[in-house]
Design a protein around this motif. Sequence first.
Motif, short mmCIF file in Angstrom:
data_model
loop_
_atom_site.label_atom_id
_atom_site.label_comp_id
_atom_site.label_asym_id
_atom_site.label_seq_id
_atom_site.Cartn_x
_atom_site.Cartn_y
_atom_site.Cartn_z
N LEU A 133 48.17 81.13 25.42
CA LEU A 133 47.66 82.45 25.78
C LEU A 133 46.20 82.59 25.33
O LEU A 133 45.35 83.08 26.07
CB LEU A 133 48.52 83.56 25.17
N LYS A 134 45.93 82.13 24.10
CA LYS A 134 44.56 82.22 23.56
C LYS A 134 43.59 81.44 24.44
O LYS A 134 42.49 81.91 24.73
CB LYS A 134 44.49 81.65 22.13
N ARG A 143 43.97 80.69 27.58
CA ARG A 143 43.84 81.40 28.87
C ARG A 143 42.89 82.58 28.74
O ARG A 143 42.11 82.87 29.64
CB ARG A 143 45.22 81.90 29.34
N GLN A 144 42.99 83.27 27.59
CA GLN A 144 42.10 84.43 27.37
C GLN A 144 40.64 83.98 27.26
O GLN A 144 39.74 84.59 27.84
CB GLN A 144 42.53 85.17 26.11
N LEU A 162 44.16 90.34 22.18
CA LEU A 162 43.26 89.28 21.74
C LEU A 162 42.36 89.81 20.64
O LEU A 162 42.15 91.03 20.55
CB LEU A 162 42.43 88.72 22.90
#
Lengths: 256, 242
Positions: free
Chosen positions: A3-4, A6-7, A95
């Motif tokens: 996820l990180k 992708r962010q 985030l």
Amino acid sequence: MILKLRQLWAISQTTLREWIRDKFFWVICFLCIFLFSISLVLGEMTFAERDKVLGDLGLLSLEISLCGLAIFAGSYLLSKEIDRQTCLMVLIRPLGRAEFFLGKWLGIASLLFLFLIPSLVFTGFLLSKVDVGYLIICGLSIYLKSLVILSVVMAFSVLVRPLITLGFGTALYLFGHWLEDVKFFAEKSRDKNFIQLANFADWITPNFYKFNWKSFYFLSHEFSVQEVSIMVLHMVSWAVVYILFAIVVFRRKDIV
Amino acid sequence: MSSAIKVADLTKSFKENFWEKPKQVLKGVSFQVHESQTCGFVGNNGSGKTTTLKCILQFIFPDEGEALFFGEPLNEKTKMKIGYLTERPYFYEFLTAKEYLKFHWELSGGKAHFNDRAAAVLKQVDLTHATDKRLRSFSKGMLQRMGLAQALLHEPHLLILDEPMSGLDPDGRLIVKEILRDLKSKQVGIFFSSHLLEDMEQLCDELVVVHQGKIIFNESLTRFMAQFESLEKAFKNFKAGL
């Protein structure tokens, strides 16, 4: 973790898209083409120094454009987000501020890379005899220098207004190139305070003079692995120091 | 009923200039908003509404106090349950409506079915016709609805809106009000600040009133309005008693 990543990817992509769609980027591109054209004309006007003029001015044009873009983009990148408060709707997502900062940094780093590649190819194409490996090393030194400058200005833009950051970034770029001269004059003066001041400046400023490889001489210079490694380590270390400093400050900054 | 937001003893001071003494803007703000309720946050200009919202969402760090969302401090898990729209929102104007939603989808960790979800929220805010238009070309009302679309994209349990109807023309206000009414019927919790007492009266179940950095009322709207025919009159009377 995914996820990180992708962010980070999403923020850097959006930043890159923002700048590619910005008029200022195209002004810098035009400026770079203009400077290349001047070097082409000047090169043709010389007898046997065509390649030298093209190499010197071509790499100089590339550095001016790349560092100019880094200074300008870095100075306004975060302040624009804070002033317009566009970052609030991003930071409310799951985030951290560190990821937001890094995503923005990566976006401009990608922009500079996109600018670098065609410019290097064009320079190589213009020169009649050039070692591609040396051209890449010179290009890498210019690119890493622009990344250090980008990190510096982004770090200071967290603390002060963009115009001051702009001035500071330019001053640091120039001072980094004059550092060896300042140290030389300090030693000549034999003034203890001046020497101490010059040594202190050496500690807190990236030394751009030592790795100023934007000339025709370096396109035919045999680089050792050690030389290149030290340059990369020096530039990357400075960039990391400034990025970490910026993240520490930005994480505690009130976005009023 | 459990709390969606619980704020306790929030204080915040600001320095206007480096050499000046800090001025206390929030003076021990405490209130709670219940789950699935629509709660209005009302107060005069400069009373501390936006500062409170920014403090609880950690855009500004309070000097003291804490805010809990669904019983937990603000973290990545609770952020997934919250949708937020700032006052007078600016957007990345170089993006199209769809690109902007895709950006927020990626940040929220959304996976498959983006196109379906984007189409659904754009329909909900009546912007289907503008899917591929750049945000630069949007009117103020359209931008406000776009802001709502990004806040609703990940299907939050709680919406926090800072002055969602300020600066909108009557049609724009009507559309935003309709969207909020629709969300209310779907049991989505809404906490919004506004000056517009008429809108509050029509939408809210609960009310939080802030005055000069202090909370002076935090209960149901019906209790606040008891004996008065409109919120405006109740508010006037309440302020006169301070």
